[in-house]
Design an enzyme around this catalytic site. Structure first.
Site, PDB file in Angstrom:
ATOM      1  N   ASN A 153       0.820  -1.204   0.000  1.00  0.00           N
ATOM      2  CA  ASN A 153       0.000   0.000   0.000  1.00  0.00           C
ATOM      3  C   ASN A 153       0.865   1.270   0.000  1.00  0.00           C
ATOM      4  O   ASN A 153       2.090   1.214  -0.108  1.00  0.00           O
ATOM      5  CB  ASN A 153      -0.952  -0.029   1.203  1.00  0.00           C
ATOM      6  CG  ASN A 153      -2.298   0.597   0.872  1.00  0.00           C
ATOM      7  OD1 ASN A 153      -2.371   1.645   0.235  1.00  0.00           O
ATOM      8  ND2 ASN A 153      -3.368  -0.029   1.310  1.00  0.00           N
ATOM      9  N   HIS A 156      21.977   0.577  11.882  1.00  0.00           N
ATOM     10  CA  HIS A 156      23.255   1.301  11.912  1.00  0.00           C
ATOM     11  C   HIS A 156      24.067   0.835  13.108  1.00  0.00           C
ATOM     12  O   HIS A 156      23.563   0.710  14.220  1.00  0.00           O
ATOM     13  CB  HIS A 156      23.023   2.808  11.966  1.00  0.00           C
ATOM     14  CG  HIS A 156      22.484   3.345  10.679  1.00  0.00           C
ATOM     15  ND1 HIS A 156      23.264   3.508   9.562  1.00  0.00           N
ATOM     16  CD2 HIS A 156      21.232   3.719  10.323  1.00  0.00           C
ATOM     17  CE1 HIS A 156      22.528   3.978   8.575  1.00  0.00           C
ATOM     18  NE2 HIS A 156      21.285   4.112   9.006  1.00  0.00           N
TER      19      HIS A 156
END
Length: 201
Positions: free
Chosen positions: A102, A132
């Site tokens: 969507n 990260h």
């Protein structure tokens, strides 16, 4: 080919009865534009993308930022508006047949993400197979894992799926959940939320 054309005409007639002919034509022109947009992306990244017919609606994009990146898109995948799909490094993204994604979704792949057949993804979902590495930059700035989503999975709005996650077939991920780890098949996963108030003055 004749069977495909017959099925298309049958579908258009059925849709016209419910929606009206004008709106059916507008909707199908939008679908046609999405298919053309998908082919443009496939031409830009012809070395990276392997696919058959799929649809990429307005302002959605697929980006491959490495010659090693691999993107496999199955038949009749439908990606709605403002969705960003990015594959980098040696990343491999596999989206199986008839997956629906969507509006406003983000898929970021640096290692491996797989989405099974008939899976439906609601708006504003983020799927990341990496984090990260803020603790130890010497080992590289990314911590990579895998995200494996089974067949016929429903993922609700505003869900965040993190690296090292496996979601079994037919699972339902409740709206607003943050998912990491294993979600068994045929289960509903939700994060319990509790209100808390901390006095600061």
């Amino acid at each position: 080919m004749i069977l495909i054309l017959r099925k298309i005409m049958t579908t258009i007639i059925a849709e016209s009865r419910g929606r009206g002919l004008y709106y059916t034509v507008i909707m199908n022109l939008s679908h046609l534009g999405g298919i053309l947009r998908a082919y443009v992306n496939k031409l830009i990244y012809f070395k990276n993308i392997k696919s058959t017919v799929f649809s990429l609606q307005a302002n959605s994009k697929i980006e491959a930022f490495s010659k090693h990146a691999k993107i496999h898109i199955g038949k009749f995948v439908f990606i709605r508006k403002n969705t960003s799909i990015r594959v980098d490094h040696y990343g491999e993204l596999h989206i199986d047949d008839k997956v629906f994604i969507n509006d406003n979704c983000n898929i970021n792949c640096a290692h491996k993400i797989s989405i099974g057949k008939y899976t439906k993804i609601a708006p504003n979902v983020c799927i990341n197979d990496h984090d990260h590495n803020f603790r130890n930059s010497i080992e590289g700035h990314l911590l990579k894992g895998e995200v494996l989503i089974g067949q016929n999975v429903w993922i609700g709005s505003n869900v965040v799926i993190l690296r090292d996650t496996v979601i079994g077939d037919n699972a339902v991920i409740a709206a607003g959940s943050v998912v990491k780890g294993n979600v068994p098949a045929n289960t509903v996963f939700l994060n319990k939320r509790e209100k808390s108030y901390i006095q600061y003055a």
